[in-house]
Design a protein around this motif. Structure first.
Motif, short mmCIF file in Angstrom:
data_model
loop_
_atom_site.label_atom_id
_atom_site.label_comp_id
_atom_site.label_asym_id
_atom_site.label_seq_id
_atom_site.Cartn_x
_atom_site.Cartn_y
_atom_site.Cartn_z
N PHE A 1 -10.03 -1.02 -3.40
CA PHE A 1 -9.70 -1.14 -1.98
C PHE A 1 -8.22 -1.40 -1.73
O PHE A 1 -7.74 -1.20 -0.64
CB PHE A 1 -10.56 -2.22 -1.33
N SER A 2 -7.48 -1.83 -2.73
CA SER A 2 -6.04 -2.02 -2.56
C SER A 2 -5.30 -0.70 -2.61
O SER A 2 -4.14 -0.62 -2.23
CB SER A 2 -5.49 -2.97 -3.63
N GLY A 3 -5.97 0.37 -3.09
CA GLY A 3 -5.37 1.69 -3.13
C GLY A 3 -4.33 1.86 -4.22
O GLY A 3 -3.47 2.72 -4.13
N LYS A 4 -4.40 1.05 -5.27
CA LYS A 4 -3.39 1.13 -6.33
C LYS A 4 -3.90 1.80 -7.59
O LYS A 4 -3.11 2.22 -8.42
CB LYS A 4 -2.90 -0.28 -6.67
N LEU A 5 -5.22 1.88 -7.77
CA LEU A 5 -5.80 2.48 -8.98
C LEU A 5 -6.77 3.59 -8.61
O LEU A 5 -7.54 3.46 -7.66
CB LEU A 5 -6.55 1.42 -9.79
N VAL B 1 0.86 -1.18 0.00
CA VAL B 1 0.00 0.00 0.00
C VAL B 1 0.89 1.23 0.00
O VAL B 1 1.80 1.34 0.81
CB VAL B 1 -0.94 0.00 1.22
N THR B 2 0.62 2.15 -0.92
CA THR B 2 1.55 3.27 -1.12
C THR B 2 0.95 4.63 -0.79
O THR B 2 1.37 5.62 -1.34
CB THR B 2 2.02 3.28 -2.57
N PHE B 3 -0.03 4.70 0.09
CA PHE B 3 -0.57 6.02 0.42
C PHE B 3 0.00 6.52 1.74
O PHE B 3 0.30 5.75 2.63
CB PHE B 3 -2.10 6.06 0.43
N GLY B 4 0.16 7.82 1.81
CA GLY B 4 0.73 8.44 3.00
C GLY B 4 -0.34 8.73 4.04
O GLY B 4 -1.49 8.31 3.90
N ASN C 1 -10.16 5.88 -9.32
CA ASN C 1 -11.50 5.42 -9.68
C ASN C 1 -11.67 5.24 -11.18
O ASN C 1 -12.29 4.28 -11.63
CB ASN C 1 -12.56 6.39 -9.14
N LYS C 2 -11.14 6.17 -11.96
CA LYS C 2 -11.28 6.11 -13.42
C LYS C 2 -10.64 4.83 -13.98
O LYS C 2 -11.26 4.10 -14.75
CB LYS C 2 -10.64 7.34 -14.06
N CYS C 3 -9.42 4.54 -13.58
CA CYS C 3 -8.72 3.35 -14.08
C CYS C 3 -9.34 2.07 -13.51
O CYS C 3 -9.44 1.06 -14.20
CB CYS C 3 -7.24 3.42 -13.72
N HIS C 4 -9.76 2.12 -12.26
CA HIS C 4 -10.39 0.96 -11.63
C HIS C 4 -11.68 0.61 -12.36
O HIS C 4 -11.94 -0.55 -12.67
CB HIS C 4 -10.66 1.23 -10.16
N ASN C 5 -12.50 1.61 -12.65
CA ASN C 5 -13.76 1.38 -13.35
C ASN C 5 -13.53 0.90 -14.77
O ASN C 5 -14.25 0.04 -15.27
CB ASN C 5 -14.62 2.64 -13.35
N SER D 1 -6.83 7.77 -1.94
CA SER D 1 -7.01 6.32 -1.86
C SER D 1 -7.99 5.92 -0.76
O SER D 1 -8.49 4.80 -0.75
CB SER D 1 -5.67 5.63 -1.65
N VAL D 2 -8.31 6.84 0.15
CA VAL D 2 -9.26 6.53 1.21
C VAL D 2 -10.67 6.37 0.64
O VAL D 2 -11.43 5.51 1.09
CB VAL D 2 -9.23 7.64 2.30
N ILE D 3 -11.01 7.16 -0.38
CA ILE D 3 -12.36 7.09 -0.97
C ILE D 3 -12.35 6.40 -2.33
O ILE D 3 -13.33 6.44 -3.06
CB ILE D 3 -12.99 8.49 -1.07
#
Length: 54
Positions: free
Chosen positions: A29-33, A4-7, A35-39, A23-25
């Protein structure tokens, strides 16, 4: 923490497009993508399949 790479402020960098996002919202849920790329990754690729039939 593993992978996980978020500060502390919840800001992460998308592994796909490189944009910074909250990445919180995020939908990913892995915090790597973001919303646009995840969708886009989650969406079926019917558009490209339909254009091949023409």
């Amino acid at each position: 923490m593993t992978g996980v790479t978020f500060g502390p402020d919840g800001i992460s960098e998308c592994e796909s497009c490189g944009k910074k996002f909250n990445s919180v919202i995020s939908s990913d849920f892995s915090g790597k993508l973001c919303n646009k790329c995840h969708n886009a990754k989650k969406a079926p690729k019917q558009e490209t399949e339909e254009s091949d039939d023409q």
